[in-house]
Scaffold this active site. Structure first.
Site, PDB file in Angstrom:
ATOM      1  N   ASP A 223       0.680   6.708  11.778  1.00  0.00           N
ATOM      2  CA  ASP A 223      -0.618   6.529  12.421  1.00  0.00           C
ATOM      3  C   ASP A 223      -0.949   7.778  13.233  1.00  0.00           C
ATOM      4  O   ASP A 223      -0.231   8.129  14.167  1.00  0.00           O
ATOM      5  CB  ASP A 223      -0.544   5.294  13.328  1.00  0.00           C
ATOM      6  N   HIS A 315      -9.283   1.103   4.810  1.00  0.00           N
ATOM      7  CA  HIS A 315      -9.388   1.516   6.205  1.00  0.00           C
ATOM      8  C   HIS A 315      -9.719   2.994   6.360  1.00  0.00           C
ATOM      9  O   HIS A 315     -10.644   3.350   7.101  1.00  0.00           O
ATOM     10  CB  HIS A 315      -8.084   1.183   6.936  1.00  0.00           C
TER      11      HIS A 315
END
Lengths: 406, 406
Positions: A223, A315
Site C-alpha cells: 500500500d 480500486h
C-alpha cells in the site's frame, strides 16, 4: 544533555559508523536481481539515534519517508473561551517540546532524559481544525474543505473518531520514545485542551523487511506504491501549498479517515477475485496486467478471450489521480483495536493523506471511490477529520505563529 | 506455500546470508569498550524471516529472549457447556494454527500467505485458567494459586482486566504479522469462546538499541536486569515444572498483572529520590552503591555520613529473590492506552512472570512488595490473572493433550 550525555553521544557515533559498515556489506550481499523485484539493497543498523529536524520550511512527519513504524494521532479540542493568546502560548510550548523531543532531549520541564535519547526518527506534526480558526477569530481563513468535507454515500462516520480543533501526529520507529513524547506533549497541552480522540497506528516494523519495500496493510496488499518519492518535485507539487496567504505557503492539508476493513470476508474471498478488485497482485504489488510493482495498471489489456483484465471498478483504476491536482501523499497506518468481545475484528487503516488542496485531491478521488469501487465491499469509512497543516518554523519560532499573529 | 513461495524463500535465504555478513561486520565495529557498559556487539539485519519453533519440550514465548517487541495477551472464556471434547478440539486447532503461523505459513484454512511469511520471531503461548480445569471436569488438578491468588493490600483489581479460562500470549517483533496471527487465532477460537479481555504491550523496538541491552519501561528504568539468562540452568530451575503430574512437567505458571504507573508524579519526583526508590541508577541500571548493571545492590553500603545508601524499602531490596524458589522470569511489556479525555496517562506495565510455582515465587515476593515498597507511591495493580502453562508438544500433537486425555 544529562550526565549520561557523553556515553550516549559516543554510542550514537559508534552506531552511525556501524551503519556505514553494514550498509556497504549488505548492499553487496543483497543486490537487486532480475525477476525478483522484492530484493533490494538494505541498510540496517540500530536506528535509535536517528533524528529528523523539527525546524524548516515544512513541518516534519510528512515528507519523512518511509513513514515510521508507529504513529499516534491525537485530536484535541481547545477549552471554551480560548483565544489567539491562549493558542499562541500553547503552540509556543508544544513547538518547543517537539523540537527537543525530536532531537533526543526531554522537554524543558523534565529532569530525566532516558526515554528521550533514542528518538528513532520521532516526528511531531501539528494541524489546525476549523474550531481553532474560529477560536482565534479567523473563521473565514479556514478553507471550506477543512471546515467540512462533503458527505460521501458510503460514509458511516462516528463522532468518536471525527473532528478536532488541534491535531498532533506523533510518529517514531520505536513505541517507547513515542509513548513518552505523546505523554509529555499531552501533559503540556492538558490545561488548555481536552482529548477528543486518540488513534494508534502501525506499519511493518523497521527491520523485518528492507526499508525500500512498500509496506503491507492488513489486507496483505502493498500500500503506497503510487506515492511520490521523498523530496521529488512531484511530491512538492502535490503536497505543499504554493499559492495562498503567507501563513499557509509551505504548509499542507491533512485528511485523516478511519477506514474499517472487513478482514474476515476479505480473507474468504478468492485470491483471483482479490487481485481483480485491486488490479494488482497481492504478492509483489505488480499490476495484474504485467510488469513490476512500480509500473502502472493498463486498463486496456485483455485476456485470451478478449475480456478486459481490469474491471472499470477496480480500486486502482478509480483511485488513480486523473490530473496533477488530484495527487496526494498517502501516509497511512494500520490500526487494530480488536477483537471485540464476540471475537470479531476491529481493524483497518488510518488513511492519512497530505495534499496542497483537499478540494482538488481527496474530494474528487474519494467521490469516485464512494461512487464505485469494488473495495467498498470490504471498507467502511467510520471516522473523518481534516486539518490545515501550517508550514514549518525556524529555530526560535513556533508552528502557526504567522496565522496567530502573536 | 503459495505461488510466491520460491521468491520469498529465496529472499529469506538472502536475508539469512546477509545477517551473517552483517553480524560479522558490526561485531568488529562495535566491540565492547571498557567503561561503556552500554556498547555491545550488535547483530543487525532484516529480522522478518526469523522463526521460533513451536514444537518442543516447552512452549515457546517464555525462554524466547529477548522478549519480542510487541505482545497481545488475550483472555478467552469458554462457552457455557464446554467439556473436554470441545476444549480438545479447540486446542488441536489452535496448536496447528500456532505451529503454522510461527513457521511463516498462514493457517490451514487461509489462502493468502502475504501477512504470514515474515513472522519476525512470532510466538504463541497457551495458558489454562481455573475455568478450563472446571470445564474439563478436573477442577481438583488446578493449582490453588492459579485458581485464586491471595488478595494483596494495595490491589485495586478491575474485573475487566482479570481472570480468563484460556490465555493466548502472542508476541512478535513486528506488529503486522502479530495482528494477523491474533486475528486468525481468535477467528478459529470464536465459535467456542468469547473474548474476556485484550491487553496490548510493547517493548523497545528491535533495532534502536543493541539486542543485548536490557529494555526500559515507562519509568525510564532498565527492567529485567535480574532475569536468568536464556537457556541457563537458573532459568530452567526457576521457570519449568520438574516435579508433578506428567501433564504439567515441562510447563510453567504465568502470573499476569496489569500495573498502572502514575507517570506524571514519577516524572516530577526528583532524580535522586527516584534512584533511591529503585536503588539503581536510571541511566545505566547499575546499583547506586556502585558497580555495573549486572552487579547486585549491596544494602550494607553507607555514604560519607555513615547513612545507608539503600533504603530498606527500596524496590530491588524488596523484590529480590531470597530463596531459589522465589525466582521468576519477568517477561513484561509496557502498555499505553492513554491519554484519557482529560489528558491523564493510562499507562503502565503488563507484568508477566513465569515460574515453576507461583505459591513459592510470585506470592511471597508480591507480598513483600505490597507490604512495603517505595514504588507503591507510583504503581497500582489493576488487573490480575494466573494460568497453568502446559508443557510444549511434539509435531502432530497439541498443547494440553495429556491433561485433556483425548
Amino acid at each position: 544533555m544529562s550526565a549520561l550525555g557523553p556515553s550516549l553521544r559516543r554510542r550514537a557515533l559508534l552506531l552511525g559508523g556501524a551503519a556505514a559498515v553494514v550498509g556497504g556489506g549488505t548492499a553487496a550481499a543483497l543486490a537487486v536481481r532480475d525477476g525478483d523485484p522484492e530484493v533490494r539493497p538494505v541498510a540496517v543498523a540500530p536506528v535509535g539515534a536517528e533524528t529528523v529536524p523539527f525546524h524548516g520550511v515544512h513541518q516534519p512527519g510528512i515528507d519523512t519517508l518511509p513513514a515510521q513504524a508507529h504513529a499516534v494521532f491525537l485530536g484535541l479540542d481547545l477549552n471554551p473561551g480560548s483565544g489567539p493568546a491562549e493558542v499562541g502560548r500553547l503552540m509556543r510550548l508544544l513547538s518547543d517540546d517537539a523540537a527537543r523531543l525530536m532531537s533526543g532531549r526531554a522537554p524543558l520541564a523534565a529532569e530525566d532524559q532516558e526515554l528521550a535519547v533514542l528518538p528513532s526518527r520521532l516526528t511531531v506534526t501539528f494541524g489546525f481544525g476549523a474550531g481553532l480558526f474560529d477560536a482565534i477569530g479567523r473563521a473565514g481563513d479556514c478553507p471550506a474543505v477543512v471546515r467540512e468535507l462533503p458527505a460521501f454515500p458510503a460514509d458511516r462516520l462516528d463522532p468518536r473518531w471525527s473532528g478536532g480543533d488541534l491535531l498532533l501526529q506523533v510518529c517514531s520507529d520505536d513505541p517507547v520514545p513515542l509513548a513518552y513524547a505523546v505523554r509529555r506533549l499531552v501533559r503540556d497541552a492538558r490545561s488548555m485542551t481536552s482529548v477528543r480522540w486518540v488513534q494508534r497506528g502501525f506499519n511493518p516494523a523497521r527491520g523485518p523487511e528492507p526499508a525500500a519495500v512498500t509496506p503491507r496493510n492488513l489486507f496483505g496488499q502493498r500500500d503506497g506504491t503510487a506515492n511520490p518519492a521523498s523530496g521529488s518535485p512531484e511530491l512538492a507539487e502535490s503536497v505543499w501549498v504554493r499559492d495562498g496567504p503567507s501563513w499557509f505557503v509551505g504548509g499542507s492539508v491533512l485528511v485523516l479517515r478511519r477506514i474499517r476493513m472487513d478482514l474476515d470476508t476479505w480473507d474468504d474471498f478468492g485470491r483471483v477475485g482479490k487481485e481483480m478488485a485491486l488490479a494488482r497482485r497481492l504478492d509483489t504489488g505488480a499490476p495484474v496486467t504485467g510488469g513490476g510493482e512500480f509500473d502502472e495498471v493498463d486498463p486496456r489489456v485483455v485476456d485470451e478471450r478478449g475480456m478486459p483484465m481490469v474491471a472499470a471498478s477496480a480500486h486502482v483504476v478509480r483511485a488513480k489521480a486523473r490530473t496533477p491536482a488530484e495527487r496526494m501523499l498517502r501516509r497511512g497506518y494500520s490500526y487494530d483495536d480488536g477483537p471485540t468481545p464476540d471475537g470479531a475484528p476491529d481493524a483497518g487503516q488510518l488513511f492519512a493523506a497530505y495534499q496542497a488542496d483537499a478540494a482538488t485531491a481527496f474530494v474528487p478521488v474519494q467521490g469516485r471511490l464512494a461512487e464505485s469501487d469494488v473495495m467498498n465491499l470490504w471498507v467502511t469509512h467510520v471516522g473523518s477529520a481534516a486539518f490545515v497543516i501550517p508550514p514549518g518554523c525556524a529555530d526560535g519560532e513556533f508552528v502557526g505563529r504567522a496565522l496567530l499573529g502573536t
